[in-house]
Design a protein around this motif. Structure first.
Motif, PDB file in Angstrom:
ATOM      1  N   TYR A 131     -37.231 -22.000  21.855  1.00 33.49           N
ATOM      2  CA  TYR A 131     -36.489 -23.232  22.159  1.00 33.49           C
ATOM      3  C   TYR A 131     -35.032 -23.073  21.745  1.00 33.49           C
ATOM      4  N   THR A 132     -34.137 -23.465  22.642  1.00 31.74           N
ATOM      5  CA  THR A 132     -32.710 -23.479  22.340  1.00 31.74           C
ATOM      6  C   THR A 132     -32.257 -24.927  22.239  1.00 31.74           C
ATOM      7  N   GLY A 133     -31.901 -25.351  21.034  1.00 38.04           N
ATOM      8  CA  GLY A 133     -31.512 -26.734  20.812  1.00 38.04           C
ATOM      9  C   GLY A 133     -30.015 -26.898  20.683  1.00 38.04           C
ATOM     10  N   LYS A 134     -29.585 -28.148  20.490  1.00 38.62           N
ATOM     11  CA  LYS A 134     -28.157 -28.446  20.369  1.00 38.62           C
ATOM     12  C   LYS A 134     -27.569 -27.834  19.103  1.00 38.62           C
ATOM     13  N   THR A 135     -28.282 -27.968  17.999  1.00 41.05           N
ATOM     14  CA  THR A 135     -27.740 -27.519  16.714  1.00 41.05           C
ATOM     15  C   THR A 135     -28.564 -26.397  16.077  1.00 41.05           C
ATOM     16  N   LYS A 136     -29.740 -26.060  16.689  1.00 43.14           N
ATOM     17  CA  LYS A 136     -30.598 -25.009  16.141  1.00 43.14           C
ATOM     18  C   LYS A 136     -31.383 -24.337  17.263  1.00 43.14           C
ATOM     19  N   ASP A 137     -31.676 -23.051  17.063  1.00 46.80           N
ATOM     20  CA  ASP A 137     -32.599 -22.328  17.936  1.00 46.80           C
ATOM     21  C   ASP A 137     -33.899 -22.108  17.172  1.00 46.80           C
ATOM     22  N   LEU A 175     -45.768 -18.767  11.412  1.00 54.90           N
ATOM     23  CA  LEU A 175     -44.698 -19.664  11.000  1.00 54.90           C
ATOM     24  C   LEU A 175     -43.578 -19.615  12.039  1.00 54.90           C
ATOM     25  N   TYR A 176     -42.588 -20.491  11.860  1.00 58.20           N
ATOM     26  CA  TYR A 176     -41.467 -20.550  12.791  1.00 58.20           C
ATOM     27  C   TYR A 176     -40.159 -20.401  12.037  1.00 58.20           C
ATOM     28  N   LEU A 177     -39.140 -19.983  12.758  1.00 53.59           N
ATOM     29  CA  LEU A 177     -37.823 -19.760  12.165  1.00 53.59           C
ATOM     30  C   LEU A 177     -36.802 -20.629  12.888  1.00 53.59           C
ATOM     31  N   LEU A 178     -36.029 -21.402  12.130  1.00 50.17           N
ATOM     32  CA  LEU A 178     -34.957 -22.210  12.696  1.00 50.17           C
ATOM     33  C   LEU A 178     -33.625 -21.534  12.382  1.00 50.17           C
ATOM     34  N   LYS A 179     -32.847 -21.247  13.414  1.00 52.39           N
ATOM     35  CA  LYS A 179     -31.524 -20.636  13.258  1.00 52.39           C
ATOM     36  C   LYS A 179     -30.471 -21.724  13.420  1.00 52.39           C
ATOM     37  N   PHE A 180     -29.737 -21.998  12.349  1.00 52.44           N
ATOM     38  CA  PHE A 180     -28.761 -23.077  12.343  1.00 52.44           C
ATOM     39  C   PHE A 180     -27.460 -22.634  13.016  1.00 52.44           C
ATOM     40  N   LYS A 181     -26.911 -23.512  13.874  1.00 49.52           N
ATOM     41  CA  LYS A 181     -25.656 -23.244  14.580  1.00 49.52           C
ATOM     42  C   LYS A 181     -24.517 -24.043  13.946  1.00 49.52           C
ATOM     43  N   ASP A 182     -23.314 -23.756  14.401  1.00 52.24           N
ATOM     44  CA  ASP A 182     -22.139 -24.500  13.934  1.00 52.24           C
ATOM     45  C   ASP A 182     -21.825 -25.702  14.824  1.00 52.24           C
ATOM     46  N   ASP A 183     -22.664 -25.954  15.837  1.00 50.87           N
ATOM     47  CA  ASP A 183     -22.470 -27.112  16.711  1.00 50.87           C
ATOM     48  C   ASP A 183     -23.007 -28.363  16.035  1.00 50.87           C
ATOM     49  N   LEU A 220     -18.760 -31.236  19.091  1.00 51.90           N
ATOM     50  CA  LEU A 220     -17.770 -30.284  18.603  1.00 51.90           C
ATOM     51  C   LEU A 220     -18.454 -29.171  17.819  1.00 51.90           C
ATOM     52  N   THR A 221     -17.713 -28.125  17.591  1.00 52.59           N
ATOM     53  CA  THR A 221     -18.182 -27.003  16.778  1.00 52.59           C
ATOM     54  C   THR A 221     -17.323 -26.931  15.521  1.00 52.59           C
ATOM     55  N   ILE A 222     -17.989 -26.907  14.368  1.00 51.12           N
ATOM     56  CA  ILE A 222     -17.291 -26.845  13.089  1.00 51.12           C
ATOM     57  C   ILE A 222     -17.674 -25.547  12.402  1.00 51.12           C
ATOM     58  N   ASP A 223     -16.712 -24.669  12.191  1.00 49.18           N
ATOM     59  CA  ASP A 223     -16.969 -23.385  11.559  1.00 49.18           C
ATOM     60  C   ASP A 223     -17.587 -23.593  10.176  1.00 49.18           C
ATOM     61  N   GLY A 224     -18.766 -23.016   9.975  1.00 49.21           N
ATOM     62  CA  GLY A 224     -19.449 -23.152   8.690  1.00 49.21           C
ATOM     63  C   GLY A 224     -20.433 -24.296   8.631  1.00 49.21           C
ATOM     64  N   ALA A 225     -20.510 -25.093   9.696  1.00 48.23           N
ATOM     65  CA  ALA A 225     -21.387 -26.263   9.685  1.00 48.23           C
ATOM     66  C   ALA A 225     -22.856 -25.863   9.592  1.00 48.23           C
ATOM     67  N   GLY A 226     -23.223 -24.769  10.270  1.00 51.07           N
ATOM     68  CA  GLY A 226     -24.609 -24.345  10.257  1.00 51.07           C
ATOM     69  C   GLY A 226     -25.093 -23.959   8.869  1.00 51.07           C
ATOM     70  N   LEU A 227     -24.306 -23.140   8.171  1.00 51.76           N
ATOM     71  CA  LEU A 227     -24.684 -22.723   6.822  1.00 51.76           C
ATOM     72  C   LEU A 227     -24.666 -23.902   5.860  1.00 51.76           C
ATOM     73  N   ALA A 228     -23.678 -24.771   5.994  1.00 56.23           N
ATOM     74  CA  ALA A 228     -23.603 -25.957   5.137  1.00 56.23           C
ATOM     75  C   ALA A 228     -24.830 -26.844   5.348  1.00 56.23           C
ATOM     76  N   GLY A 229     -25.199 -27.019   6.619  1.00 56.74           N
ATOM     77  CA  GLY A 229     -26.379 -27.818   6.918  1.00 56.74           C
ATOM     78  C   GLY A 229     -27.638 -27.208   6.362  1.00 56.74           C
ATOM     79  N   LEU A 230     -27.761 -25.884   6.456  1.00 53.95           N
ATOM     80  CA  LEU A 230     -28.934 -25.187   5.938  1.00 53.95           C
ATOM     81  C   LEU A 230     -29.025 -25.311   4.422  1.00 53.95           C
ATOM     82  N   LYS A 231     -27.902 -25.112   3.731  1.00 55.66           N
ATOM     83  CA  LYS A 231     -27.920 -25.183   2.268  1.00 55.66           C
ATOM     84  C   LYS A 231     -28.306 -26.577   1.776  1.00 55.66           C
ATOM     85  N   LEU A 232     -27.757 -27.602   2.422  1.00 55.49           N
ATOM     86  CA  LEU A 232     -28.075 -28.961   1.993  1.00 55.49           C
ATOM     87  C   LEU A 232     -29.512 -29.316   2.353  1.00 55.49           C
ATOM     88  N   THR A 233     -29.967 -28.851   3.531  1.00 55.96           N
ATOM     89  CA  THR A 233     -31.354 -29.076   3.935  1.00 55.96           C
ATOM     90  C   THR A 233     -32.309 -28.428   2.944  1.00 55.96           C
TER      91      THR A 233
END
Length: 228
Positions: A5-11, A19-27, A44-57
């Motif tokens: 699955y290819t999503g808006k903010t994650k694949d 198990l499944y793997l979620l890949k966080f994007k910067d969108d 919009l796309t924010i550089d670093g948003a994916g990693l920031a979202g993953l860490k907080l999640t």
């Protein structure tokens, strides 16, 4: 890994160990270049948003798992910007559950004749259907049951867990002198036990947090929350 699955903010990828793997994007979601956690399009796309979202999640999910709140979270890999999760099925084609503590965003747009901006709300829960073509319409408990998306009993569990998790997140934010205005959560059924569990992410990308009257951007929220 198999991309399923290819999503808006994650694949989403399927692993060999069930198990499944979620890949966080910067969108991030929004409209006209402005971030909006309730929007159903990538704004919009924010550089670093994916990693920031993953860490907080990972921060929130780890605490919820310790509290034995049912979730799909297994672990996270910050270097790969991925999160490993248990398999889960969604309700219909997916539901989003919003818990509101303050009147902002789409709530204010709809009910502005009766509500004022920032007005206190008592952990108001609303459910929307994931449907981009119809702009994610809100749906009532009765309609959810009539359309066989979930039973009244499941709705009661969904609502109770939404409030419990939202208040937990709000309490964590309060430790940093932040106020949670609203948060968007997603739930599914555990593929093995059929239990209703929290899925997807808990990050700055799906909540509105303020310090006083100042809105805190997603990347700044992660920095504030994870600062030692």
């Amino acid at each position: 890994m198999e991309l399923i699955y290819t999503g808006k903010t994650k694949d989403v990828f399927k692993l060999e160990n069930e198990l499944y793997l979620l890949k966080f994007k910067d969108d991030v979601t929004g409209e006209n270049g402005v971030f909006d956690p309730g929007a159903n399009t990538v704004g919009l796309t924010i550089d670093g948003a994916g990693l920031a979202g993953l860490k907080l999640t990972s921060f929130f999910y780890s605490k919820l798992n310790e509290l034995e709140v049912p979730t799909h979270y297994v672990d996270a890999n910050f270097e790969e910007q991925t999160m490993t999760v248990k398999p889960a099925t969604v309700f219909g084609k997916g539901l989003e559950v919003i818990c509101r503590f303050k009147a902002v965003g789409s709530f204010l747009r709809r009910y502005g004749a009766y509500a004022t901006e920032g007005q206190d709300l008592d952990a108001f829960v609303e459910v929307t259907i994931k449907d981009d073509d119809r702009q994610d319409p809100p749906i009532s408990e009765d309609a959810l049951a009539m359309l066989n998306l979930l039973t009244h009993e499941e709705y009661a569990i969904l609502k109770e867990r939404t409030i419990e998790i939202a208040k937990f997140v709000g309490a964590e934010l309060a430790k940093k002198d932040l106020t949670l205005y609203d948060i968007k959560l997603e739930f599914g059924r555990d593929a093995k036990t059929n239990e209703i569990i929290l899925i997807d992410e808990i990050s700055g990308g799906n909540m509105r947090a303020y310090k006083g009257a100042t809105y805190i951007e997603p990347l700044e929220l992660e920095q504030i929350m994870l600062a030692k």
